[in-house]
Enzyme design. Structure first.
Site, mmCIF file in Angstrom:
data_model
loop_
_atom_site.group_PDB
_atom_site.id
_atom_site.type_symbol
_atom_site.label_atom_id
_atom_site.label_comp_id
_atom_site.label_asym_id
_atom_site.label_seq_id
_atom_site.Cartn_x
_atom_site.Cartn_y
_atom_site.Cartn_z
ATOM 1 N N CYS A 162 -0.044 67.529 21.870
ATOM 2 C CA CYS A 162 -0.381 67.518 23.296
ATOM 3 C C CYS A 162 -0.738 68.900 23.840
ATOM 4 O O CYS A 162 -1.005 69.052 25.031
ATOM 5 C CB CYS A 162 0.762 66.901 24.092
ATOM 6 S SG CYS A 162 1.148 65.221 23.542
ATOM 7 N N HIS A 302 3.448 71.620 32.185
ATOM 8 C CA HIS A 302 3.243 70.537 31.221
ATOM 9 C C HIS A 302 3.925 69.269 31.743
ATOM 10 O O HIS A 302 3.321 68.207 31.770
ATOM 11 C CB HIS A 302 3.802 70.940 29.859
ATOM 12 C CG HIS A 302 3.591 69.917 28.792
ATOM 13 N ND1 HIS A 302 2.335 69.515 28.392
ATOM 14 C CD2 HIS A 302 4.479 69.198 28.044
ATOM 15 C CE1 HIS A 302 2.451 68.604 27.433
ATOM 16 N NE2 HIS A 302 3.735 68.393 27.215
ATOM 17 N N GLU A 313 11.241 73.391 30.322
ATOM 18 C CA GLU A 313 10.117 74.134 30.889
ATOM 19 C C GLU A 313 10.552 74.918 32.119
ATOM 20 O O GLU A 313 10.141 76.072 32.316
ATOM 21 C CB GLU A 313 8.966 73.196 31.243
ATOM 22 C CG GLU A 313 7.729 73.940 31.717
ATOM 23 C CD GLU A 313 6.500 73.060 31.881
ATOM 24 O OE1 GLU A 313 5.386 73.610 32.042
ATOM 25 O OE2 GLU A 313 6.635 71.818 31.855
ATOM 26 N N LYS A 334 0.607 65.390 35.827
ATOM 27 C CA LYS A 334 0.955 64.152 35.120
ATOM 28 C C LYS A 334 1.677 63.154 36.012
ATOM 29 O O LYS A 334 1.778 61.972 35.665
ATOM 30 C CB LYS A 334 1.789 64.463 33.881
ATOM 31 C CG LYS A 334 1.010 65.192 32.787
ATOM 32 C CD LYS A 334 1.872 65.443 31.550
ATOM 33 C CE LYS A 334 1.131 66.229 30.490
ATOM 34 N NZ LYS A 334 0.898 67.648 30.863
ATOM 35 N N HIS A 339 0.462 61.068 30.982
ATOM 36 C CA HIS A 339 0.320 62.037 29.884
ATOM 37 C C HIS A 339 -0.860 61.630 29.011
ATOM 38 O O HIS A 339 -0.788 60.667 28.250
ATOM 39 C CB HIS A 339 1.611 62.072 29.070
ATOM 40 C CG HIS A 339 1.682 63.220 28.118
ATOM 41 N ND1 HIS A 339 0.614 64.076 27.886
ATOM 42 C CD2 HIS A 339 2.688 63.678 27.325
ATOM 43 C CE1 HIS A 339 0.970 64.989 27.008
ATOM 44 N NE2 HIS A 339 2.223 64.765 26.652
ATOM 45 N N PHE A 398 4.269 67.738 20.328
ATOM 46 C CA PHE A 398 5.158 67.382 19.230
ATOM 47 C C PHE A 398 4.975 68.362 18.076
ATOM 48 O O PHE A 398 3.858 68.795 17.773
ATOM 49 C CB PHE A 398 4.836 65.975 18.726
ATOM 50 C CG PHE A 398 5.502 64.868 19.510
ATOM 51 C CD1 PHE A 398 6.253 65.129 20.640
ATOM 52 C CD2 PHE A 398 5.371 63.547 19.097
ATOM 53 C CE1 PHE A 398 6.853 64.108 21.354
ATOM 54 C CE2 PHE A 398 5.969 62.514 19.800
ATOM 55 C CZ PHE A 398 6.719 62.789 20.926
#
Length: 411
Positions: A162, A302, A313, A334, A339, A398
């Site tokens: 991502c 993110h 984060e 998002k 996402h 990931f």
């Protein structure tokens, strides 16, 4: 070294398939999350996603081209076409050997793969398409763009989960800055909303199951968040050396001034609990941009709407910015678009470029009950009009891949 600017942008997203529609919906807090109608979700735990609407591939790309391309490549091709037209570049007046493509996808042509597995099981090997492999491979989108625009410069399909969009933009930025190319297509694309993907993420308890209220499902930094919402689409930017752009009197959205990457080196799916990798990527991006933390006016987070991710984060931002972290608006796109996996970074870079150009920070919607551990200024509910000069955009993936880019308003 060359300065690098953004001169064209194109998008396919759950809240709009062109830049102006996307931007208007984003700043108005419109959610693009809806009930999945592409396949039967009766037995699925999660029944919602950010599905692309009003996208007729045959109309956009032509019937023959649409038929042979997987959906993720269709999205990338459509977004690249928009970006090219927006940039007003002309193939007859540029050096195609200095035109490159860095466009990635995390999962590639999973729809094509599933369709052909079904054909194999039901009707035998003779019914499997000979075009299966070129349609499903992750570099198909980058290759298709390169072929269509005769781009003979470097072509790459980065796979950093991502973080792909930011990885592609950052690496393309480095090439232009070093003077190796003049113009690059850069960004990401994804079309992974399938029954298989939803089932897998659902069984991993990673997805929101707020099925009765899709628009409220993506809730970054909210105490009642219950997972991310899978989405699809593409975000493609035209990056160009400033000298090349000035020679043709190009419109400029923003300047790319920094890029940083890191690895959590921690876990295949979980973020580092203290946000160490995120901190290192942001720190590297600011160092690369030759700016100090107090020069950042806005952060595009993110912020996937997962418990661990949002907290880590937030911790990373606090570690890098100290007390100043509480003064910097942090926005979570998002919350509206879900996402978009490999497409997320490209789309969010477009949103940040528009923020710098228009002086508007999009809101984080659905932040009704802030998590006590997430206590920064997340621009809740409503867009904020303010002067923003420099913005930071985060993308994490990931495997612990982290990539951050820094954009500056072009004066």
């Amino acid at each position: 070294m060359e300065r690098v600017v953004i001169t064209g942008m194109g998008i396919v997203s759950p809240i709009g398939n062109n830049i102006q529609t996307f931007w208007n919906n984003l700043i108005n807090g419109e959610s693009g999350i809806s009930t999945i109608d592409k396949f039967d979700v009766t037995n699925q735990k999660t029944k919602i996603a950010g599905v692309i609407k009003d996208f007729a591939a045959a109309e956009v790309l032509g019937k023959n081209e649409a038929r042979r391309l997987d959906r993720f490549t269709q999205f990338a091709s459509a977004a690249a076409e928009q970006a090219w037209v927006d940039s007003k570049l002309d193939l007859d007046h540029i050096d195609v050997e200095r035109l490159g493509v860095y466009v990635g996808s995390g999962i590639g042509g999973i729809e094509t793969l599933i369709e052909n597995i079904d054909l194999l099981r039901q009707k035998g090997p003779r019914r499997v398409s000979p075009s299966l492999v070129p349609a499903m491979i992750s570099n198909a989108a980058a290759a298709q763009i390169s072929i269509k625009w005769k781009a003979m410069g470097p072509s790459l399909s980065p796979v950093s989960a991502c973080a792909i969009g930011n990885t592609a933009i950052g690496e393309a930025f480095k090439l232009i800055r070093l003077g190796e190319v003049d113009v690059m297509f850069a960004g990401g694309t994804e079309a992974a909303i399938t029954d298989l993907s939803i089932a897998s993420f659902g069984n991993a308890t990673a997805l929101s199951t707020r099925n009765d209220d899709p628009a409220k499902a993506s809730r970054p930094f909210d105490e009642n968040r219950d997972g991310f919402v899978m989405s699809e689409g593409a975000g493609i930017l035209i990056l160009e050396s400033l000298s090349h752009a000035l020679r043709r009197n190009a419109k400029i959205y923003a300047e790319v001034i920094g890029y940083g990457a890191s690895s959590d080196a921690h876990h295949i799916v979980a973020t580092h609990p203290e946000g160490k990798g995120a901190y290192l990527a942001m720190k590297a991006a600011l160092k690369n941009a030759k700016i100090s933390p107090d020069e950042i006016d806005v952060i595009s987070a993110h912020a996937t709407s997962t418990k661990v991710g949002d907290i880590s984060e937030t911790m990373a931002i606090k570690q890098l910015f100290g007390k100043q972290a509480y003064q910097i608006p942090v926005t979570a796109n998002k919350s509206m678009i879900g996402h978009m996996l490999g497409a997320a970074g490209g789309v969010e870079a477009i949103a940040l470029a528009m923020s710098l150009k228009e002086g508007i920070i999009p809101p984080t919607i659905n932040l009704d009950h802030p998590d006590p551990l997430c206590d920064l200024d997340y621009v809740p509910s409503f867009a904020r009009q303010m002067k923003v000069n420099i913005g930071l955009s985060n993308s994490f993936g990931f495997g612990g891949h982290n990539a951050a880019i820094v954009l500056r308003k072009y004066e």
